[in-house]
Write a protein that holds these residues in place. Structure first.
Motif, PDB file in Angstrom:
ATOM      1  N   ASP A  73       0.847  -1.187   0.000  1.00 36.36           N
ATOM      2  CA  ASP A  73       0.000   0.000   0.000  1.00 36.36           C
ATOM      3  C   ASP A  73       0.886   1.242   0.000  1.00 36.36           C
ATOM      4  N   ALA A  74       0.514   2.233  -0.792  1.00 36.45           N
ATOM      5  CA  ALA A  74       1.252   3.493  -0.797  1.00 36.45           C
ATOM      6  C   ALA A  74       0.358   4.601  -1.328  1.00 36.45           C
ATOM      7  N   ASP A  75       0.569   5.790  -0.811  1.00 35.97           N
ATOM      8  CA  ASP A  75      -0.158   6.986  -1.219  1.00 35.97           C
ATOM      9  C   ASP A  75       0.811   7.871  -1.995  1.00 35.97           C
ATOM     10  N   VAL A  76       0.551   8.087  -3.289  1.00 31.99           N
ATOM     11  CA  VAL A  76       1.499   8.838  -4.120  1.00 31.99           C
ATOM     12  C   VAL A  76       1.548  10.320  -3.767  1.00 31.99           C
ATOM     13  N   THR A  77       0.599  10.786  -2.961  1.00 32.27           N
ATOM     14  CA  THR A  77       0.636  12.195  -2.537  1.00 32.27           C
ATOM     15  C   THR A  77       1.397  12.385  -1.228  1.00 32.27           C
ATOM     16  N   SER A  78       1.922  11.297  -0.667  1.00 34.29           N
ATOM     17  CA  SER A  78       2.631  11.353   0.619  1.00 34.29           C
ATOM     18  C   SER A  78       4.106  11.010   0.440  1.00 34.29           C
ATOM     19  N   ASN A 101       4.122   5.543 -13.665  1.00 34.24           N
ATOM     20  CA  ASN A 101       3.263   6.453 -12.905  1.00 34.24           C
ATOM     21  C   ASN A 101       1.842   6.357 -13.455  1.00 34.24           C
ATOM     22  N   ASN A 102       1.098   5.427 -12.893  1.00 32.79           N
ATOM     23  CA  ASN A 102      -0.236   5.126 -13.390  1.00 32.79           C
ATOM     24  C   ASN A 102      -1.355   5.644 -12.489  1.00 32.79           C
ATOM     25  N   ALA A 103      -1.067   5.849 -11.204  1.00 28.12           N
ATOM     26  CA  ALA A 103      -2.109   6.271 -10.257  1.00 28.12           C
ATOM     27  C   ALA A 103      -2.718   7.600 -10.697  1.00 28.12           C
ATOM     28  N   ALA A 104      -4.051   7.662 -10.706  1.00 28.34           N
ATOM     29  CA  ALA A 104      -4.736   8.891 -11.125  1.00 28.34           C
ATOM     30  C   ALA A 104      -6.191   8.833 -10.702  1.00 28.34           C
ATOM     31  N   LEU A 142       6.109  13.474  -7.183  1.00 29.66           N
ATOM     32  CA  LEU A 142       6.718  12.885  -5.990  1.00 29.66           C
ATOM     33  C   LEU A 142       7.290  11.496  -6.271  1.00 29.66           C
ATOM     34  N   ALA A 143       6.519  10.658  -6.971  1.00 29.91           N
ATOM     35  CA  ALA A 143       7.008   9.303  -7.267  1.00 29.91           C
ATOM     36  C   ALA A 143       8.266   9.368  -8.123  1.00 29.91           C
ATOM     37  N   SER A 144       8.280  10.282  -9.082  1.00 29.53           N
ATOM     38  CA  SER A 144       9.463  10.434  -9.934  1.00 29.53           C
ATOM     39  C   SER A 144      10.641  10.955  -9.131  1.00 29.53           C
TER      40      SER A 144
END
Length: 280
Positions: A73-78, A101-104, A142-144
């Motif tokens: 589990d991970a939150d890409v905004t954190s 980067n697929n989360a949207a 952030l992920a990048s």
């Protein structure tokens, strides 16, 4: 001048020595991205806000050829969440080679009775705008930054930012009308805005990390058939040159191309896979 490499076509797409992170991995296309990478032998780090069906999906990925699987589990905004993901992936696999980067958020209006008014630009809620930008744009940044930095340190890597045809052309609001011509809702302003930002960020990062050996490209899918009503499917399909909406697995080849050495001289580009939607 050096002679060209004698690599076979299949070896160009081989990912057996690579670790690939997919955000938004439990969504419709996220799962397909994981399946494509697994079929090429990659070690898969599949992350989402909720990996509830992780055990069965991990077994599926191993059966498809993944040389290792980590579900988390991970939150890409954190930043804290992504740092924990980075550390876990490095501890288990020792490297990060591919980031998808697929989360949207593809903004939806929950109540049909109020969908038309809530989706009008004049009434569109600021909270919806901010939330989608946070996930769709800040999440990619952030992920990048956190995961891609490890690639830059290693001197190699491929980042694939999933954008959209609506980052290239405006939404066709006529698609969201009934057969009688009644508008049911409007495609939101934030989705195309955010996907256009992803395309600009892709070009920025490709230029910034070009000399670090990290390639950065975008993949822009067209609409995927997934239980929409028949009128919508027919209307959408009529706008494509191939006369149909995409199947969920129609993007596997494009993703593998961008993730692998098959695209070793490709960076800063947007690969549009839309059945010809944007060619009309």
């Amino acid at each position: 001048m050096n002679a060209p490499s004698a690599m076979s076509a299949s070896s160009l797409f081989d990912l057996h020595d690579r670790t690939a992170v997919v955000t938004g991995a439990m969504g419709l296309l996220g799962k397909e991205h994981c399946r494509a990478l697994a079929s090429a032998g990659a070690r898969i780090v599949a992350t989402d806000l909720d990996t509830g069906s992780a055990l069965s999906f991990a077994e599926e990925l191993r059966a498809r050829g993944a040389s290792g699987v980590l579900m988390m589990d991970a939150d890409v905004t954190s930043p804290e969440s992504l740092l924990a993901l980075r550390d876990a992936a490095l501890e288990q696999f020792g490297a990060l080679d591919v980031l998808v980067n697929n989360a949207a958020i593809d903004d939806k209006v929950e109540l049909p009775a109020t969908a038309l008014e809530e989706s009008r630009f004049e009434q569109y809620a600021l909270r919806r705008w901010r939330r989608a930008l946070d996930v769709n744009v800040t999440g990619v940044f952030l992920a990048s930054q956190i995961l891609g930095t490890e690639m830059a340190k290693a001197g190699r890597g491929s980042i694939v930012n999933v954008a959209s045809t609506y980052g290239v052309v405006a939404p066709d609001q006529a698609l969201y009308r009934t057969p009688q011509g009644e508008q049911t809702f409007f495609k939101s302003p934030v989705y195309p805005t955010s996907k256009g930002a992803v395309l600009s960020f892709t070009r920025y990062l490709a230029a910034y990390w070009g000399d670090a050996g990290v390639r950065v490209n975008a993949l822009s899918p067209g609409g995927v058939q997934n239980g929409q009503d028949a009128h919508f499917v027919a209307s959408y399909s009529s706008r494509t040159l191939l006369g149909r909406m995409a199947r969920p697995d129609d993007y596997r080849g494009a993703l593998l191309f961008l993730a692998s050495d098959a695209s070793a001289y490709v960076t800063g580009t947007n690969l549009i896979v839309d059945g010809g939607w944007t060619a009309k």
